[in-house]
Design a protein around this motif. Structure first.
Motif, short mmCIF file in Angstrom:
data_model
loop_
_atom_site.label_atom_id
_atom_site.label_comp_id
_atom_site.label_asym_id
_atom_site.label_seq_id
_atom_site.Cartn_x
_atom_site.Cartn_y
_atom_site.Cartn_z
N ALA A 229 48.80 39.75 28.92
CA ALA A 229 48.49 39.78 27.50
C ALA A 229 47.73 38.53 27.06
O ALA A 229 46.75 38.61 26.33
CB ALA A 229 49.77 39.93 26.70
N ARG A 230 48.17 37.37 27.55
CA ARG A 230 47.62 36.10 27.08
C ARG A 230 46.25 35.81 27.65
O ARG A 230 45.36 35.32 26.95
CB ARG A 230 48.59 34.96 27.45
N PHE A 231 46.04 36.10 28.93
CA PHE A 231 44.82 35.64 29.57
C PHE A 231 43.83 36.75 29.91
O PHE A 231 42.65 36.47 30.09
CB PHE A 231 45.17 34.86 30.84
N ALA A 232 44.30 37.99 30.03
CA ALA A 232 43.39 39.09 30.39
C ALA A 232 43.24 40.10 29.26
O ALA A 232 42.52 41.08 29.41
CB ALA A 232 43.88 39.79 31.65
N VAL B 105 34.31 25.48 30.80
CA VAL B 105 35.60 26.04 30.41
C VAL B 105 35.39 27.15 29.39
O VAL B 105 34.67 26.98 28.42
CB VAL B 105 36.50 24.95 29.80
N THR B 106 35.96 28.30 29.62
CA THR B 106 35.91 29.40 28.68
C THR B 106 37.30 29.63 28.13
O THR B 106 38.27 29.53 28.85
CB THR B 106 35.48 30.69 29.41
N ALA C 275 52.09 24.26 35.28
CA ALA C 275 51.67 23.06 35.99
C ALA C 275 50.45 23.30 36.86
O ALA C 275 49.59 22.42 37.01
CB ALA C 275 52.82 22.54 36.86
N CYS C 276 50.33 24.51 37.43
CA CYS C 276 49.19 24.82 38.30
C CYS C 276 48.07 25.52 37.55
O CYS C 276 46.89 25.20 37.72
CB CYS C 276 49.64 25.69 39.47
N HIS C 277 48.42 26.52 36.73
CA HIS C 277 47.39 27.32 36.07
C HIS C 277 47.00 26.77 34.70
O HIS C 277 46.07 27.31 34.08
CB HIS C 277 47.86 28.77 35.95
N PRO D 60 39.79 23.75 39.60
CA PRO D 60 38.74 24.13 40.55
C PRO D 60 39.12 23.83 41.99
O PRO D 60 39.61 22.75 42.30
CB PRO D 60 37.54 23.29 40.09
N ASN D 61 38.89 24.81 42.86
CA ASN D 61 39.13 24.70 44.30
C ASN D 61 40.61 24.59 44.67
O ASN D 61 40.94 24.54 45.85
CB ASN D 61 38.38 23.52 44.92
N MET D 62 41.50 24.56 43.69
CA MET D 62 42.92 24.42 44.00
C MET D 62 43.74 25.60 43.51
O MET D 62 44.43 26.25 44.28
CB MET D 62 43.45 23.11 43.39
N GLN D 63 43.66 25.89 42.20
CA GLN D 63 44.38 27.03 41.64
C GLN D 63 43.42 27.87 40.81
O GLN D 63 42.64 27.32 40.02
CB GLN D 63 45.54 26.57 40.73
N PRO D 64 43.46 29.19 40.94
CA PRO D 64 42.48 30.03 40.24
C PRO D 64 42.73 30.10 38.75
O PRO D 64 43.86 29.95 38.27
CB PRO D 64 42.69 31.41 40.88
N SER D 65 41.65 30.33 38.01
CA SER D 65 41.75 30.57 36.58
C SER D 65 42.31 31.97 36.34
O SER D 65 42.00 32.92 37.07
CB SER D 65 40.37 30.45 35.93
N LEU D 66 43.13 32.10 35.31
CA LEU D 66 43.66 33.40 34.93
C LEU D 66 42.87 34.02 33.78
O LEU D 66 43.07 35.19 33.46
CB LEU D 66 45.12 33.25 34.49
#
Length: 585
Positions: free
Chosen positions: A567-570, A473-474, A497-499, A507-513
């Motif tokens: 802004a928050r994740f990228a 986890v980063t 709920a997903c991200h 993993p394998n379900m919803q991508p990391s932002l």
């Protein structure tokens, strides 16, 4: 293949082609000598030492177990392992979520007699991820997304002796819940559980206020159990499959119990009650509901998906809101079968194993173990599951409730993000000596749980060097001050709920932002289209769960959501305007 030292962190690769006759002869000679030595000790020809006691791992390899039980880590870093099978000689096979050396199955052997697998090989170039396998009449049967195949096994060789044969094919490829889970009865029948392609059979999957399809066309090929002849080759779902049971959303934990001569499964309940029906459900209700259902599956069973779910707090079936439910309305009495036991919502049952051996104390004999992969969709509440439960049985039905048998997989008391769990338990099986084997798919660890009355001896391999678990986890260092609170509120309501709260996805379900190239790029049109149409249009998607359309949001709300995420994740600025959204609608 992989040849592993007793220290699982030391790995050297040699190709399968390099296994010369000389290599195989030496390996056979080593096994013969080892077996002879073990037999001599067992006969008492030499004085027994502490080495004759069960070898276990310090701290049980990270597990918390009942008094008298200890565990040995028999393999580590072998891949994202799901269901397990153990042969009479101790060889272990595990189905893999992702291929290694093109193989979706890992085969393991202990050649020194200490219980730790030191030979690890990969095989099975199949069409997709595998979650299920079982040994049956000299073959290793494997379930993938569209087919059930079998590999011929030899009593002495670790790897199959030939290519696979196709037993059943023709299963369609679903958008979600792709695994085909298998088990066999004692009358020559193969049972295949096929999960639903969506969440609740909505006209637009996982979308706010989208109604359910009636009748649900997904029930024709999915969300049920099909029965086939176990040994006939070349069968297809449509031509040869008998629909044994229906209304089962996603039954990964699935087993025929040869002692009870009955079929059982533990179902994964629906998601998104709060996200899709916020006027009916609050955060707590959406996290706790619906129940994960333990099913006694009989011919003709109908467990009510997608029209109903089971509410363990009201102890009844409830009509789903997609079909006019209001979280209180019940279906017609007797229309659907009830579970024989329930668990809290979203624990994600993925393994079921009845215990018919005698090593464990009497209370466990005849009961069932259920492994829970752990939730991802209870956010913003803490995630739950990540454990192994024991269910006592009286005859063919559970006796009372359940208890937690093995815990500690999370690695923390409170877990908010699935990616931060140390382990996620998956497969279960019982070995020839009555030990319970457990796999997990976070780092690829396999445990052997034994009842030792606390008399196990620490394995030298584990004592010499504790295995280090590297968390993947980063966390973003993006300054929160740039995130608009209105956008954050929208993200928390529709995306969290997903991200997940930290954007790490599943993993394998919803991508990391976190650090997403899509978010940080200037391709505004892609992001806008994704919000308006969902992800179904994207070719070669890496993640199994589809993103729903958020076209019901206003232009300004979509702008706020995208700007917050950037802004928050990228750590990126965003110039998307409401007029850009309106232009692409």
């Amino acid at each position: 293949m992989l040849f592993r030292n007793k220290n699982p962190s030391i790995i050297s690769r040699i190709s399968v082609e390099s296994e010369s006759p000389a290599f195989n002869f030496l390996l056979m000679l080593r096994n013969t000598i080892t077996s002879f030595a073990v037999s001599v000790l067992a006969l008492g020809l030499f004085p027994q030492s502490g080495c004759s006691q069960p070898l276990v791992s310090p701290d049980n390899g990270g597990l918390q177990l009942p008094e008298g039980f200890q565990a040995l880590v028999v393999a580590d870093n072998v891949g994202r392992a799901r269901r397990l099978a153990v042969r009479d000689n101790g060889d272990i096979y595990a189905a893999l979520m992702d291929p290694i050396d093109l193989g979706y199955v890992v085969a393991m052997r202990d050649t020194s007699g200490d219980g730790v697998m030191d030979v690890v090989k990969y095989f099975g170039e199949l069409d997709s991820q595998c979650k299920s396998l079982e040994i049956y009449k000299g073959y290793l049967y494997v379930g993938s997304t569209t087919q059930i195949v079998r590999f011929p096994l030899d009593s002495k060789q670790l790897l199959p002796t030939g290519p696979y044969e196709t037993v059943v094919s023709g299963f369609p490829t679903p958008k979600n819940h792709r695994s085909k889970n298998i088990t066999f009865d004692d009358s020559g029948n193969l049972y295949v559980s096929a999960g639903s392609p969506g969440n609740s059979c909505q006209e637009v999957d996982r979308t706010l206020h989208s109604p359910g399809k009636f009748p649900c066309d997904e029930l024709e090929r999915y969300a049920g159990v099909w029965m086939f002849d176990a040994e006939t080759l070349g069968q297809t779902q449509l031509e040869d499959g008998f629909k044994f049971a229906t209304g089962i959303r996603n039954n990964v934990a699935f087993q025929w119990d040869p002692l009870k001569k009955e079929l059982y499964g533990v179902n994964n309940g629906r998601d998104n009650l709060l996200q899709n029906w916020p006027e009916l459900y609050n955060e707590q209700e959406s996290a706790e509901l619906p129940s994960e259902e333990f099913h006694h599956i009989q011919e003709g069973s109908n467990f009510g998906w997608p029209y109903t779910y089971y509410d363990h707090e009201q102890n009844t079936r409830i009509i789903n809101p997609e079909y006019g439910g209001d979280k209180l309305k019940r279906p017609e009495e007797g229309l659907y079968d009830d579970p024989v036991l329930t668990f809290p919502g979203h624990w994600a049952p993925v393994g079921l194993q009845f215990y018919n051996a005698t090593q464990f104390p009497q209370k466990y004999q005849g009961g069932a173990f259920v492994s829970f992969h752990g939730s991802w969709n209870r956010a913003p509440l803490p995630q739950q599951g990540y454990n192994i439960a024991f269910v006592p049985f009286d005859g063919v039905l559970p006796e009372g409730g359940y208890e937690i048998f093995a815990d500690g997989f999370k690695g923390t008391d409170v877990l908010h993000v699935p990616n931060q769990a140390t382990y996620r338990p998956t497969g279960l099986t019982v070995g020839p000596d009555g030990s319970l084997y457990v796999s997990e798919d976070k780092v690829g660890r396999i445990w052997k749980i034994m009842y030792t009355a606390g008399k196990g001896v620490f394995s030298k391999a584990d004592t010499a060097k504790e295995i280090q678990i590297v968390q993947e986890v980063t966390r973003t260092s993006n300054p929160i001050r740039r995130a608009d609170p209105k956008g954050e509120a929208l993200y928390n309501q529709y995306c969290l709920a997903c991200h997940q709260a930290d954007g790490s996805g599943v993993p394998n379900m919803q991508p990391s932002l976190i650090g997403s190239e899509r978010l940080s790029s200037s391709d505004d049109a892609f992001l806008i289209k994704l919000m308006l149409e969902g992800s179904e249009w994207i070719q070669d998607r890496e993640y199994s769960n589809l993103m729903a359309s958020f076209s019901f949001l206003t232009d300004e709300e979509i702008v706020l959501t995208l700007n917050f995420a950037r802004a928050r994740f990228a750590n990126a600025s965003s110039n998307i305007q409401a007029s850009d959204i309106a232009e692409m609608r």
